[in-house]
Design a protein around this motif. Structure first.
Motif, PDB file in Angstrom:
ATOM      1  N   ASN A  86      71.018  18.325  48.391  1.00  0.00           N
ATOM      2  CA  ASN A  86      70.803  17.153  49.236  1.00  0.00           C
ATOM      3  C   ASN A  86      72.168  16.591  49.633  1.00  0.00           C
ATOM      4  OD1 ASN A  86      70.354  14.592  50.222  1.00  0.00           O
ATOM      5  ND2 ASN A  86      69.375  13.797  48.397  1.00  0.00           N
ATOM      6  N   ASP A 185      71.722  17.078  54.287  1.00  0.00           N
ATOM      7  CA  ASP A 185      70.703  17.464  53.316  1.00  0.00           C
ATOM      8  C   ASP A 185      69.922  18.655  53.868  1.00  0.00           C
ATOM      9  OD1 ASP A 185      68.488  17.673  51.708  1.00  0.00           O
ATOM     10  OD2 ASP A 185      67.714  15.664  52.128  1.00  0.00           O
ATOM     11  N   HIS A 340      70.774  16.450  61.632  1.00  0.00           N
ATOM     12  CA  HIS A 340      71.913  15.550  61.788  1.00  0.00           C
ATOM     13  C   HIS A 340      73.008  16.316  62.505  1.00  0.00           C
ATOM     14  CE1 HIS A 340      69.981  12.762  59.054  1.00  0.00           C
ATOM     15  NE2 HIS A 340      69.994  13.631  58.066  1.00  0.00           N
ATOM     16  N   ASN A 412      75.600  11.071  60.358  1.00  0.00           N
ATOM     17  CA  ASN A 412      74.719  10.523  59.322  1.00  0.00           C
ATOM     18  C   ASN A 412      75.465  10.389  58.015  1.00  0.00           C
ATOM     19  OD1 ASN A 412      71.977   9.826  58.387  1.00  0.00           O
ATOM     20  ND2 ASN A 412      72.215  11.647  57.084  1.00  0.00           N
ATOM     21  N   GLU A 413      75.191   9.350  57.292  1.00  0.00           N
ATOM     22  CA  GLU A 413      75.649   9.168  55.914  1.00  0.00           C
ATOM     23  C   GLU A 413      77.080   9.653  55.708  1.00  0.00           C
ATOM     24  OE1 GLU A 413      72.188  10.845  53.865  1.00  0.00           O
ATOM     25  OE2 GLU A 413      71.621   8.775  53.449  1.00  0.00           O
ATOM     26  N   MET A 453      67.575   3.071  57.026  1.00  0.00           N
ATOM     27  CA  MET A 453      66.620   4.079  56.588  1.00  0.00           C
ATOM     28  C   MET A 453      65.845   3.586  55.363  1.00  0.00           C
ATOM     29  SD  MET A 453      69.207   7.095  55.191  1.00  0.00           S
ATOM     30  CE  MET A 453      69.921   7.560  56.743  1.00  0.00           C
ATOM     31  N   TYR A 454      64.560   3.855  55.356  1.00  0.00           N
ATOM     32  CA  TYR A 454      63.680   3.617  54.201  1.00  0.00           C
ATOM     33  C   TYR A 454      63.546   2.157  53.787  1.00  0.00           C
ATOM     34  CZ  TYR A 454      64.437   8.544  54.288  1.00  0.00           C
ATOM     35  OH  TYR A 454      64.529   9.827  54.724  1.00  0.00           O
ATOM     36  N   GLU A 483      65.224   6.453  59.799  1.00  0.00           N
ATOM     37  CA  GLU A 483      64.450   7.305  58.892  1.00  0.00           C
ATOM     38  C   GLU A 483      63.484   6.402  58.144  1.00  0.00           C
ATOM     39  OE1 GLU A 483      66.812   9.853  56.297  1.00  0.00           O
ATOM     40  OE2 GLU A 483      68.250  10.180  57.913  1.00  0.00           O
ATOM     41  N   HIS A 486      59.047   8.936  54.182  1.00  0.00           N
ATOM     42  CA  HIS A 486      59.519  10.231  53.673  1.00  0.00           C
ATOM     43  C   HIS A 486      58.325  11.161  53.466  1.00  0.00           C
ATOM     44  CE1 HIS A 486      61.864  12.788  50.768  1.00  0.00           C
ATOM     45  NE2 HIS A 486      62.718  12.602  51.751  1.00  0.00           N
ATOM     46  N   TRP A 514      60.956  10.673  58.452  1.00  0.00           N
ATOM     47  CA  TRP A 514      61.725  11.742  57.813  1.00  0.00           C
ATOM     48  C   TRP A 514      60.748  12.701  57.179  1.00  0.00           C
ATOM     49  CZ3 TRP A 514      66.487  13.277  58.506  1.00  0.00           C
ATOM     50  CH2 TRP A 514      66.876  14.421  57.788  1.00  0.00           C
ATOM     51  N   PHE A 543      63.072  18.819  47.361  1.00  0.00           N
ATOM     52  CA  PHE A 543      63.422  17.689  48.250  1.00  0.00           C
ATOM     53  C   PHE A 543      63.683  18.203  49.671  1.00  0.00           C
ATOM     54  CE2 PHE A 543      66.228  13.957  49.319  1.00  0.00           C
ATOM     55  CZ  PHE A 543      65.308  12.968  49.012  1.00  0.00           C
ATOM     56  N   ASP A 546      60.054  18.234  53.008  1.00  0.00           N
ATOM     57  CA  ASP A 546      59.638  16.836  53.185  1.00  0.00           C
ATOM     58  C   ASP A 546      59.284  16.577  54.645  1.00  0.00           C
ATOM     59  OD1 ASP A 546      62.185  17.125  54.132  1.00  0.00           O
ATOM     60  OD2 ASP A 546      63.066  15.484  52.989  1.00  0.00           O
ATOM     61  N   CYS A 926      61.495   9.000  48.516  1.00  0.00           N
ATOM     62  CA  CYS A 926      62.790   8.516  49.012  1.00  0.00           C
ATOM     63  C   CYS A 926      62.688   7.054  49.449  1.00  0.00           C
ATOM     64  CB  CYS A 926      63.263   9.370  50.191  1.00  0.00           C
ATOM     65  SG  CYS A 926      64.980   9.114  50.611  1.00  0.00           S
TER      66      CYS A 926
HETATM   67  C1  GAL Z   1      68.386  10.407  53.983  1.00  0.00           C
HETATM   68  C2  GAL Z   1      69.198  11.427  54.739  1.00  0.00           C
HETATM   69  C3  GAL Z   1      68.408  12.628  55.124  1.00  0.00           C
HETATM   70  C4  GAL Z   1      67.586  13.101  53.968  1.00  0.00           C
HETATM   71  C5  GAL Z   1      66.689  12.017  53.523  1.00  0.00           C
HETATM   72  C6  GAL Z   1      65.880  12.396  52.329  1.00  0.00           C
HETATM   73  O1  GAL Z   1      69.204   9.660  53.178  1.00  0.00           O
HETATM   74  O2  GAL Z   1      69.791  10.873  55.862  1.00  0.00           O
HETATM   75  O3  GAL Z   1      69.278  13.614  55.555  1.00  0.00           O
HETATM   76  O4  GAL Z   1      68.429  13.443  52.928  1.00  0.00           O
HETATM   77  O5  GAL Z   1      67.452  10.914  53.122  1.00  0.00           O
HETATM   78  O6  GAL Z   1      65.114  13.506  52.494  1.00  0.00           O
END
Ligand code: GAL
Length: 956
Positions: A86, A185, A340, A412-413, A453-454, A483, A486, A514, A543, A546, A926
């Motif tokens: 990941n 990831d 990404h 990303n990230e 995200m999330y 995102e 999940h 996601w 993981f 998903d 996630c």
């Molecule tokens: C996020 C990330 C994605 C993927 C996702 C979890 O943090 O940007 O690339 O890792 O979480 O599946």
């Protein structure tokens, strides 16, 4: 030559040398091109310097090398193995150094020019994607080397070409300094995984050009200007346009949007070639704190799309890309974030053509630096800035002419830092017509929207209300959830609750699930492989699976749920006033593409149907539409209306009658089953009979209903935990899957306290509890019968300190034979408390095998919700109240223990669960767990089932 010199470029932070400046990706109408895809000679070495570069010389004999398909990844073609992590770098973090063990693939291809290849002009050799670093030679001449795996690189080669026996040599290193910028990831998959093409460049050919096609929604006009490195003329015959490059013209046009992807065919003609243009007029702007296209705010109903194919990895063919786009359109998805990295450029052509909003994301992620508190993060280190700018420019230059691309994303990230700011500045300078996205910048220093995200529902609502604080700049910006939801394993739950928020607050401009597809790798023994299946030292297991699609692109229940939740037309109502409310939830289009119909159904069977006339509704408008009177003489039973919106005519993405949206409105209430308790329990030889029920006299266990043997009927609270139940290691919320297992809910014991025969009842008293704990469920089974039918009422009362919800609450039992299943209730697919929007009440049938949802890692699945009655294995079961039905050829314990689908072998019995309730699903693998209203709290409960023998056919 010294080994050191040969491999310097691998660990060099620079993006490379020798390549041409980036430019738009296009296919010329008349200049020749030669695809160099196909079988190449291939040699794998363990280190970057194990072999010298003599293979690049003309006359080298590679006859004993292996062959490999280009585009392709060598680790998916029996050379080495894929690795899945990941965010952890699978090598020591010491930028820009990489391990000595650096698998290096030498690729060799000898080609002739086609007979009609012109002798004049130049030529360009284009690589659309190579992971992670390549050095290129043509006919022994070193052309240079490059990094930036999912970005194009071109080399001028005209002067080197021969009519025959051209030797193209490419050395590809799995690890390079570039790998530090590509910590997405996903599987690490080295190779030449996108096309290799030789392009003839006639004298006077177009070089790079930028199509500016804006739309003025007030005037209804489009303004076109094509800036071109090489002067020429631009024609769009449909619009009567014929103008010089660099000049602009304004004419009445139909605008482009994802809902109405109107493209105009045009041509850019330079002295040396003609280039086809596909022009979509549209204007993206940030106005009133919102992202507006053509003057209207848009709501993204998006997905995050990695490129994936279970056999070919990220080497996608056009058919697969097209399938992705068609699947998205058919499931009401209107937006894609190219997570990404920029996708294969042909994918964006499809988005232009079929209509999808695109966030085009740069090939950049340095997530692994989070392990060291982002110290030494390349995006905040000036030495890396040229590489970052190179990546930004290769994306923007390649993709700038796509109307579908409405937002650029920096990556990303990758933390934050000067390099990202430099990228943002460069992009703004080059293309001010699109806003910028980047999630990692919560202060929005470099971006034009607040992205997260999330975030859970409560936080999203605060953001919607503008109560989230943040910098002044951020507070004025629109919000996207780049995102969420999940989609790992069973789930994601809570989509409908998010959608309600997006539709309620203007600032919330939508979200991207996601992710699109599970990255399972087809595997001969395991079905689909995931992290760890190739013996990786470090990995993140499943993981990587998903997605809303299974690896073979079959839609998962999650995608069907999403399709329903984001439907472009709302159809709601209740029985009372005989009307349905129709809402046009689109941003641009009216309803003319849709045909509406009603159907009146009794016990799930259609009785009468007809068309429903719905007034023209502009985006955002609603109307109450009268349903007809219920048909006279309809049979007795539970009745409901189903209203459907289907495509009125064929479209490029789905045929006429494709279902777009639907709603159900109850027309009458269900009559709950009643059983007059008239039969008396009759003791026999070690058994008791009650109506059709046969019980063990000592244990009170049901052994048969009529001639149908029943195994082990008892209370059940366990489900094979889902990825979302188990949660992710970093989750701060309670991870119930772990807590349940810790308490021992997967190994409940059933203590028999009493078997009591009453006048007209058989009562079995038990206590159901795990070893080592004081908590338990006092459980009473009460049986009655009218002679034909057998009614079971289960009463459970929690005892002790229950601080966790239950996974499920119901009964389970085994049937010795069962194949076909019929039921009246929710279907056709699975549903759980927070994933039930797509479930349609109807009369359904299936085989037991088809009731299973093939999650790559086996887990709880397949429950059908709101089941009024079901028939299987010779039994008819009615619920009071309606229940959840699950049936499978293995036990929950076997399902729980399996790591891959191939671990599941059908046993001799079919195990049936009839649940009163289930705990929600959420997306805690996630994101957040299920909302509290979907928790199955341990509380006193009573529920009943009525059993009888059914004439159900067991064949065919
Ligand atoms: C996020 C990330 C994605 C993927 C996702 C979890 O943090 O940007 O690339 O890792 O979480 O599946």
């Amino acid at each position: 030559m010294s080994t050191h010199t040969v491999t310097d470029y691998v660990e060099d932070v620079s993006p490379g040398s020798g390549a041409l400046p980036p430019r738009a990706w296009y296919a010329s109408s008349d200049a020749k091109s030669l695809s160099l895809n196909g079988n190449w000679r291939f040699r794998l070495s363990p280190t970057a310097d194990a072999e010298d570069d003599s293979f690049a010389e003309e006359g080298y004999d590679a006859g004993d090398w292996a062959q490999i398909a280009v585009p392709g990844h060598w680790v998916l073609q029996d050379h080495g193995s894929p690795i899945y992590t990941n965010h952890l770098y699978p090598f020591p973090v010491d930028p820009p150094r990489v391990p000595t063990e650096n698998p290096t693939g030498d690729h060799l291809r000898v080609f002739d020019l086609p007979q009609d290849w012109p002798s004049d002009g130049g030529a360009v050799l284009r690589f659309d994607g190579v992971e992670s670093c390549a050095r290129v030679w043509l006919n022994g001449t070193d052309l240079g080397e490059f990094k930036g795996s999912r970005l194009p690189h071109e080399f001028a080669v005209g002067h080197l070409l021969k009519t025959a026996d051209n030797v193209l040599a490419v050395r590809v290193h799995q690890w390079s300094a570039g790998s530090y910028l590509e910590d997405q990831d996903q599987w690490w998959l080295p190779g030449i995984f996108r096309d290799v093409t030789l392009l003839h460049r006639p004298a006077g050919a177009a070089l790079d050009f930028f199509v500016h096609a804006s739309y003025d929604h007030r005037a209804g006009t489009g303004t076109l200007r094509v800036d071109s490195d090489v002067d020429g003329r631009v024609t769009v015959s449909e619009l009567g346009i014929d103008l010089a490059t660099g000049e602009s013209v304004t004419v009445p046009v139909e605008p482009w949007s994802a809902e109405t992807p109107r493209l105009y065919e045009g041509t850019l003609a330079t002295e040396g070639e003609r280039v086809p243009l596909r022009i979509g007029f549209r204007t993206v702007e940030l106005a009133d704190g919102l992202i507006k296209v053509n003057g209207r705010p848009v709501l993204f109903k998006g997905v995050n799309r990695h490129e994936w194919h279970p056999e070919r990895g990220r080497a996608l063919d056009l058919a697969t890309m097209r399938e992705d786009v068609l699947l998205m359109k058919r499931h009401n998805v209107n937006a894609v974030r190219t997570s990404h990295y920029p996708p294969h450029p042909a994918f964006l052509d499809l988005c232009d053509e079929f209509g999808l909003w695109v966030i085009d994301e740069c090939d950049l992620e340095t997530h692994g630096f989070t392990e060291q508190g982002w110290r030494d993060n390349p995006v905040d280190d000036d030495r890396w800035t040229p590489a970052l700018l190179d990546r930004a420019s290769r994306m923007v230059e390649r993709d700038k002419n796509h109307p579908s691309v409405v937002i650029w994303s920096l990556g990303n990230e990758a933390g934050t830092g000067r390099g990202l700011t430099a990228m943002a500045e460069w992009i703004r300078g080059r293309d001010s017509s699109r806003p910028l996205h980047y999630e990692g910048d919560h202060g929005c220093r470099d971006t034009d929207m607040y992205s997260r995200m999330y975030a859970d529902h409560a936080e999203v609502e605060r953001i919607g209300r503008g109560l989230d604080g943040g910098t002044l700049k951020r507070r004025r910006l629109p919000f996207v959830l780049c995102e969420y939801a999940h989609a790992m394993g069973n789930g994601p739950g809570g989509l409908a609750d998010y959608q309600r928020l997006f539709e309620s607050y203007d600032r919330l401009q939508g979200a991207f699930v996601w992710e699109w597809i599970d990255h399972g790798i087809a595997h001969p023994e395991l079905g689909y492989a995931y992290g760890g299946d190739f013996g990786e030292e470090l990995h993140d297991g499943n993981f990587v699976c998903d997605g809303l699609l299974f690896p073979d692109r079959r839609p998962s229940p999650g995608l069907l749920e999403y399709k329903k939740v984001i439907e472009p037309v709302g159809i709601t109502g209740d029985a009372g006033d005989g009307t349905v409310r129709i809402t046009n939830k689109q941003d641009f289009a009216g309803l003319s593409a849709l045909a509406f119909s009603w159907s009146y159904e009794v016990e799930g069977e259609p009785v009468e149907s007809g068309t429903l006339s719905v007034p023209a509704l502009a985006p955002g408008e609603s109307a109450d539409v009268k349903l007809p009177a219920p048909p006279a003489g309809a049979p007795a039973g539970e009745a409901l209306w189903t209203v459907r919106a289907v495509l009125a005519a064929d479209t490029p993405w789905a045929p006429k009658d494709h279902l777009v949206a639907w709603g159900q409105v109850p027309a009458s209430q269900r009559c709950l089953p009643t059983v007059a308790a008239t039969a008396r329990p009759v003791p026999g030889d070690g058994m008791i009979s009650l109506g059709p029920g046969i019980f063990d006299a000592r244990t009170g266990a049901l052994t048969a209903i009529g001639d149908v043997p029943v195994l082990g009927l008892r209370l059940d609270v366990w489900r094979a935990t889902t990825d979302n139940d188990d949660g992710a290691p970093w989750q701060s919320d309670l991870r119930y899957g772990l807590l349940w297992r810790g308490l021992g809910l997967h190994r409940m014991r059933h203590r028999l306290d009493a078997v009591e025969t009453g006048e007209r009842t058989l009562t079995v008293r038990t206590r159901v509890a795990p070893a080592a704990r004081e908590l338990g469920l006092s459980t009473v089974y009460r049986w009655t019968s009218d002679g034909d039918r057998l009614r079971l009422t289960v009463c459970t009362t929690p005892e002790g300190d229950w601080t966790v919800p239950l996974p499920r609450l119901g009964i389970r039992f085994g049937l010795s034979t069962a194949d076909r299943v019929r039921w009246f209730g929710g279907g056709p697919g699975e549903a759980y408390p927070d994933t039930r929007m797509a479930s349609t009440v109807g009369s359904w049938q299936s085989t037991v095998d088809d009731l299973q949802t093939p999650y790559v890692r086996p887990q709880e699945n397949g429950a059908r919700i709101d089941v009024r009655w079901a028939e299987l294995g010779g039994l008819r079961i009615e619920g009071d109240p309606a229940f959840w039905l699950t049936a499978r050829r293995w036990t929950t314990e076997q399902l729980d223990a399996a790591t891959h689908r191939t671990d599941l072998a059908p046993g001799t019995a079919v195990w049936v669960n009839l649940d009163h309730r289930q705990h929600g699903v959420g997306s805690q693998s996630c994101g957040p767990g299920p909302l509290p209203r979907y928790h199955l709290r341990a509380a006193p409960a009573e529920f009943s089932f009525v059993f009888s023998t059914a004439p159900a056919p067991e064949t065919g």
